[in-house]
Design an enzyme around this catalytic site. Structure first.
Site, PDB file in Angstrom:
ATOM      1  N   ASP A  33       0.693  -1.186  -0.083  1.00 21.42           N
ATOM      2  CA  ASP A  33      -0.001  -0.021   0.061  1.00 21.42           C
ATOM      3  C   ASP A  33       0.937   1.298   0.015  1.00 21.42           C
ATOM      4  O   ASP A  33       1.945   1.312   0.865  1.00 21.42           O
ATOM      5  CB  ASP A  33      -0.860   0.141   1.212  1.00 21.42           C
ATOM      6  CG  ASP A  33      -2.055   1.025   1.189  1.00 21.42           C
ATOM      7  OD1 ASP A  33      -1.787   2.263   1.291  1.00 21.42           O
ATOM      8  OD2 ASP A  33      -3.353   0.375   1.135  1.00 21.42           O
ATOM      9  N   ILE A  34       0.411   2.287  -0.800  1.00 22.68           N
ATOM     10  CA  ILE A  34       1.465   3.362  -0.927  1.00 22.68           C
ATOM     11  C   ILE A  34       1.450   4.208   0.410  1.00 22.68           C
ATOM     12  O   ILE A  34       2.051   5.133   0.622  1.00 22.68           O
ATOM     13  CB  ILE A  34       1.088   4.368  -2.148  1.00 22.68           C
ATOM     14  CG1 ILE A  34      -0.416   4.896  -2.070  1.00 22.68           C
ATOM     15  CG2 ILE A  34       1.493   3.451  -3.424  1.00 22.68           C
ATOM     16  CD1 ILE A  34      -0.719   5.872  -3.088  1.00 22.68           C
ATOM     17  N   HIS A 102     -10.259  -4.656  -3.597  1.00 27.12           N
ATOM     18  CA  HIS A 102      -8.885  -4.879  -2.935  1.00 27.12           C
ATOM     19  C   HIS A 102      -9.054  -5.130  -1.356  1.00 27.12           C
ATOM     20  O   HIS A 102      -9.760  -4.557  -0.846  1.00 27.12           O
ATOM     21  CB  HIS A 102      -8.050  -3.515  -3.199  1.00 27.12           C
ATOM     22  CG  HIS A 102      -8.595  -1.996  -2.628  1.00 27.12           C
ATOM     23  ND1 HIS A 102      -9.511  -1.651  -3.218  1.00 27.12           N
ATOM     24  CD2 HIS A 102      -8.188  -1.274  -1.686  1.00 27.12           C
ATOM     25  CE1 HIS A 102      -9.834  -0.610  -2.633  1.00 27.12           C
ATOM     26  NE2 HIS A 102      -8.999  -0.436  -1.858  1.00 27.12           N
ATOM     27  N   LEU A 103      -8.357  -6.118  -1.233  1.00 30.33           N
ATOM     28  CA  LEU A 103      -8.383  -6.534   0.040  1.00 30.33           C
ATOM     29  C   LEU A 103      -7.042  -5.886   0.987  1.00 30.33           C
ATOM     30  O   LEU A 103      -5.841  -6.229   0.473  1.00 30.33           O
ATOM     31  CB  LEU A 103      -8.022  -8.024   0.320  1.00 30.33           C
ATOM     32  CG  LEU A 103      -8.022  -8.876   1.662  1.00 30.33           C
ATOM     33  CD1 LEU A 103      -9.187  -8.644   2.435  1.00 30.33           C
ATOM     34  CD2 LEU A 103      -7.592 -10.085   1.638  1.00 30.33           C
ATOM     35  N   HIS A 104      -7.294  -5.128   2.075  1.00 27.10           N
ATOM     36  CA  HIS A 104      -6.252  -4.735   2.824  1.00 27.10           C
ATOM     37  C   HIS A 104      -5.830  -5.982   3.751  1.00 27.10           C
ATOM     38  O   HIS A 104      -6.486  -6.439   4.518  1.00 27.10           O
ATOM     39  CB  HIS A 104      -6.738  -3.412   3.552  1.00 27.10           C
ATOM     40  CG  HIS A 104      -7.200  -2.475   2.886  1.00 27.10           C
ATOM     41  ND1 HIS A 104      -5.779  -1.252   2.680  1.00 27.10           N
ATOM     42  CD2 HIS A 104      -8.045  -1.919   2.254  1.00 27.10           C
ATOM     43  CE1 HIS A 104      -6.529  -0.269   1.931  1.00 27.10           C
ATOM     44  NE2 HIS A 104      -7.722  -0.506   1.528  1.00 27.10           N
TER      45      HIS A 104
END
Length: 129
Positions: A33-34, A102-104
């Site tokens: 993740d950015i 999207h899965l964190h």
């Protein structure tokens, strides 16, 4: 494929600034993740453009299970082994910034900062696990 979707472009390796991490499934990609909310913060994304978590149906259960499997595998490959101290989930619309599923994957959950504890709060109005 949606050329305007950054996750579609990342999945097709059209964003050279985003390094893809090893993934055991060809229909999924994984990357950092950015704006990490934890020391380990990865996103697992289907290569095929899919809407947000509100568009999921019963037939998507296998995809979501594989996404979780990839999340756990990437943590283990990055020397994180305490699977009881992780958080995985989806932002609930309208709180998702990109409308491509999207899965964190965050770890250790015990080290989430104050703001991250709010943003990634378990089963809140904005984040579902």
């Amino acid at each position: 494929y949606d050329g305007k979707c950054v996750f579609c472009r990342i999945a097709r390796r059209e964003e050279p600034g985003t390094a893809l991490l090893p993934c055991q499934y060809e229909d999924l990609v994984c990357f950092r993740d950015i704006r990490p909310g934890a020391p380990h913060h990865y996103l697992v994304v289907p290569v095929e453009h899919m809407g947000n978590c509100k568009t999921l149906k019963a037939e998507h259960i296998p995809v979501v299970k594989r996404m979780m499997e990839v999340g756990k595998a990437v943590l283990q490959k990055n020397n994180f082994s305490d699977m009881s101290d992780i958080r995985m989930g989806f932002h609930w619309p309208p709180f998702c910034s990109i409308s491509h599923l999207h899965l964190h994957v965050l770890a250790p959950a015990s080290q989430l900062g104050f703001l991250s504890r709010l943003v990634y709060r378990i089963n809140s109005y904005w984040f579902i696990t």
